[in-house]
Design a protein around this motif. Structure first.
Motif, PDB file in Angstrom:
ATOM      1  N   LEU A   1      27.283-138.452  -8.138  1.00 34.98           N
ATOM      2  CA  LEU A   1      25.910-138.808  -8.376  1.00 34.98           C
ATOM      3  C   LEU A   1      25.818-140.168  -9.108  1.00 34.98           C
ATOM      4  O   LEU A   1      25.115-140.934  -8.560  1.00 34.98           O
ATOM      5  CB  LEU A   1      25.126-137.671  -9.014  1.00 34.98           C
ATOM      6  N   ARG A   2      26.659-140.161 -10.030  1.00 32.80           N
ATOM      7  CA  ARG A   2      26.610-141.367 -10.817  1.00 32.80           C
ATOM      8  C   ARG A   2      27.227-142.745  -9.944  1.00 32.80           C
ATOM      9  O   ARG A   2      26.566-143.802 -10.112  1.00 32.80           O
ATOM     10  CB  ARG A   2      27.455-141.250 -11.935  1.00 32.80           C
ATOM     11  N   ALA A   3      28.392-142.457  -9.161  1.00 31.22           N
ATOM     12  CA  ALA A   3      28.595-143.334  -8.355  1.00 31.22           C
ATOM     13  C   ALA A   3      27.651-144.152  -7.368  1.00 31.22           C
ATOM     14  O   ALA A   3      27.611-145.071  -7.149  1.00 31.22           O
ATOM     15  CB  ALA A   3      30.001-142.940  -7.935  1.00 31.22           C
ATOM     16  N   LYS A   4      26.941-143.134  -6.938  1.00 31.45           N
ATOM     17  CA  LYS A   4      25.904-143.383  -5.882  1.00 31.45           C
ATOM     18  C   LYS A   4      24.608-144.218  -6.454  1.00 31.45           C
ATOM     19  O   LYS A   4      24.233-145.163  -5.952  1.00 31.45           O
ATOM     20  CB  LYS A   4      25.091-142.002  -5.219  1.00 31.45           C
ATOM     21  N   LEU A   5      24.288-143.846  -7.618  1.00 35.67           N
ATOM     22  CA  LEU A   5      23.265-144.281  -8.564  1.00 35.67           C
ATOM     23  C   LEU A   5      23.680-145.775  -8.843  1.00 35.67           C
ATOM     24  O   LEU A   5      22.869-146.835  -8.760  1.00 35.67           O
ATOM     25  CB  LEU A   5      22.988-143.603  -9.853  1.00 35.67           C
TER      26      LEU A   5
ATOM     27  N   ALA B   1      23.133-152.882  -5.154  1.00 31.23           N
ATOM     28  CA  ALA B   1      23.114-153.303  -4.009  1.00 31.23           C
ATOM     29  C   ALA B   1      21.673-154.468  -4.295  1.00 31.23           C
ATOM     30  O   ALA B   1      21.940-155.435  -3.435  1.00 31.23           O
ATOM     31  CB  ALA B   1      22.775-152.172  -3.107  1.00 31.23           C
ATOM     32  N   PRO B   2      20.725-153.951  -4.599  1.00 31.67           N
ATOM     33  CA  PRO B   2      19.572-155.191  -4.746  1.00 31.67           C
ATOM     34  C   PRO B   2      20.090-156.223  -5.539  1.00 31.67           C
ATOM     35  O   PRO B   2      19.677-157.435  -4.994  1.00 31.67           O
ATOM     36  CB  PRO B   2      18.341-154.487  -5.591  1.00 31.67           C
ATOM     37  N   ALA B   3      20.962-156.158  -6.279  1.00 28.48           N
ATOM     38  CA  ALA B   3      21.345-157.313  -7.144  1.00 28.48           C
ATOM     39  C   ALA B   3      22.211-158.359  -6.438  1.00 28.48           C
ATOM     40  O   ALA B   3      22.067-159.478  -6.303  1.00 28.48           O
ATOM     41  CB  ALA B   3      22.126-157.086  -8.426  1.00 28.48           C
ATOM     42  N   THR B   4      22.844-157.539  -5.465  1.00 26.83           N
ATOM     43  CA  THR B   4      24.042-158.254  -4.631  1.00 26.83           C
ATOM     44  C   THR B   4      23.008-159.232  -3.602  1.00 26.83           C
ATOM     45  O   THR B   4      23.236-160.208  -3.380  1.00 26.83           O
ATOM     46  CB  THR B   4      24.965-157.474  -3.868  1.00 26.83           C
ATOM     47  N   LYS B   5      21.845-158.467  -3.099  1.00 28.81           N
ATOM     48  CA  LYS B   5      21.040-158.943  -1.916  1.00 28.81           C
ATOM     49  C   LYS B   5      20.328-159.980  -2.644  1.00 28.81           C
ATOM     50  O   LYS B   5      20.165-161.222  -2.013  1.00 28.81           O
ATOM     51  CB  LYS B   5      20.079-158.095  -1.495  1.00 28.81           C
ATOM     52  N   ILE B   6      19.953-160.063  -3.894  1.00 30.14           N
ATOM     53  CA  ILE B   6      18.969-160.961  -4.621  1.00 30.14           C
ATOM     54  C   ILE B   6      19.988-162.424  -4.866  1.00 30.14           C
ATOM     55  O   ILE B   6      19.806-163.529  -4.338  1.00 30.14           O
ATOM     56  CB  ILE B   6      18.539-160.686  -6.163  1.00 30.14           C
ATOM     57  N   ALA B   7      21.192-162.189  -5.246  1.00 31.55           N
ATOM     58  CA  ALA B   7      22.356-163.104  -5.241  1.00 31.55           C
ATOM     59  C   ALA B   7      22.463-164.161  -3.749  1.00 31.55           C
ATOM     60  O   ALA B   7      22.557-165.326  -3.605  1.00 31.55           O
ATOM     61  CB  ALA B   7      23.733-162.699  -5.790  1.00 31.55           C
TER      62      ALA B   7
END
Length: 172
Positions: free
Chosen positions: A132-136, A142-148
């Motif tokens: 669960l921690r890994a999924k979180l 993911a959003p940080a990568t998309k923003i970059a």
């Protein structure tokens, strides 16, 4: 086992029942020593523990704990598996029961909630705390990568446009 040893075992089990998040009770009659050792190794690898205790002593240790309703399951040759991760002990117990017919899950408890055998199996299908921690972390990254990617995309487009103009000028 003398009286002092029994008292020490009751105290240990009482601490276990008060401090763990999940308890699984199962019959182990007919398992070989090698199979029991394999079960203990698998439980230890997942951060869980297996204890075989006299039912009468376990019932005394259960008194006053959140999981006192487990006492009704302590009949015959039973073992107690427990872990602080709510999924570790049930997952190992269910996997072990699939390969060993003589290992029968009777039920258990998660916090103050009593679990029957199907409840333990349902708990075993859930992802572990680490999963669960890994999924979180993945969802947060993911959003940080998309923003970059979005912030570098216009610059890349401009570079391609300038490159195309430069090729046109060279050709002319």
């Amino acid at each position: 086992m003398d009286r002092a040893e029994k008292q020490e075992l009751v105290t240990t089990l009482s601490d276990v029942f008060k401090n763990t998040s999940v308890v699984v009770v199962a019959h182990y009659s007919g398992l070989t020593v090698a199979q029991m050792q394999a079960l203990r190794r698998q439980m230890k690898a997942q951060g869980a523990t297996v204890k075989v205790a006299k039912n009468r002593l376990a019932k005394i240790a259960l008194e006053g704990s959140d999981v006192a309703h487990v006492a009704s399951l302590l009949k015959g040759p039973t073992l107690i598996a427990y872990s602080s991760d709510p999924v570790a002990a049930p997952k190992v117990a269910v996997d072990f029961a699939k390969t060993n017919d003589k290992f029968v899950i009777l039920g258990g408890a998660m916090g103050t909630t009593p679990l029957n055998a199907d409840g333990v199996k349902a708990l075993a299908t859930m992802p572990s705390l680490d999963e669960l921690r890994a999924k979180l972390v993945g969802l947060i990254q993911a959003p940080a990568t998309k923003i970059a990617q979005l912030t570098t995309a216009p610059a890349a487009k401009l570079a391609r446009v300038f490159g195309a103009y430069a090729k046109q000028d060279e050709a002319a």
